[in-house]
Design a protein around this motif. Sequence first.
Motif, short mmCIF file in Angstrom:
data_model
loop_
_atom_site.label_atom_id
_atom_site.label_comp_id
_atom_site.label_asym_id
_atom_site.label_seq_id
_atom_site.Cartn_x
_atom_site.Cartn_y
_atom_site.Cartn_z
N HIS A 193 105.73 99.55 46.67
CA HIS A 193 104.92 98.46 46.09
C HIS A 193 104.94 97.27 47.03
O HIS A 193 105.73 97.21 47.97
N ASP A 219 105.21 92.92 46.84
CA ASP A 219 105.51 91.80 45.95
C ASP A 219 104.38 90.81 46.11
O ASP A 219 104.30 90.11 47.12
N HIS A 269 107.23 98.49 50.06
CA HIS A 269 108.65 98.85 50.08
C HIS A 269 109.02 99.48 48.75
O HIS A 269 108.33 99.29 47.74
N ARG A 288 112.81 84.68 44.38
CA ARG A 288 111.46 84.34 44.80
C ARG A 288 111.06 82.95 44.31
O ARG A 288 111.61 82.45 43.33
FE FE Z 1 109.73 94.38 45.72
#
Ligand code: FE
Length: 197
Positions: free
Chosen positions: A114, A116, A170, A194
């Motif tokens: 996926h 982010d 990743h 994040r």
């Molecule tokens: Fe991720």
Amino acid sequence: MNLNGVAIWPAFLSPEAQAAVVAATREIVRVARLFHPVTPRGQQMSVRMTSAGAVGWVSDRNGYRYQPRHPAGMDWPPIPDCVLQVWHALAGTPVAPDTCLVNFYAPDARMGLHQDRDEACLDHPVVSISLGDAGLFRVGGPARRDPTRSVWLSSGDVAVLSGSSRLAHHGIDRIKPGSSTLLDQPGRLNLTLRVAR
Ligand code: FE
Ligand code: MD6
């Protein structure tokens, strides 16, 4: 170490620092229980998750998003100081993270490839801490079909996705049960910091 632009810091956390992060994570999970998210297409994810911070990542039939409360309705607990310290040591920005995703992998859990990209601004790095059993981390590029490389992330390792690797695909192919004695059960814990808003 650098894997397709992802900076990997092997054993960045000492055993003592790892134990402190595990204790802080237990406190997060006590307040905001781990849950199995469901993808927008209705598949239950094998990884269990929760969050700390002003917002947390959730997924259900309505999609992926950050929201200010746990699905059960409580505020997310604050991000522990010992976890914020890792961000400030490696993120290379004075901006503080507003979310810490907690992923728990039982021995048979995995996470598909996926990107982010649910964050409002994709300029900030993502800092990811691995604890407990090792996980086989696969990293590709910004396009799904880009070639991938894999590395085992062990307890105490920290990975940073920034710059050209911020939108790298990743995932975690599998974990290696019994490769660490840090947790009191087999499995792998991953904390991902994040700036979401
Ligand atoms: Fe991720
Ligand atoms: C994991 N990590 O290590 C899953 N995302 O269990 C991630 O999905 C991740 O490690 C963004 C940046 C670093 C990561």
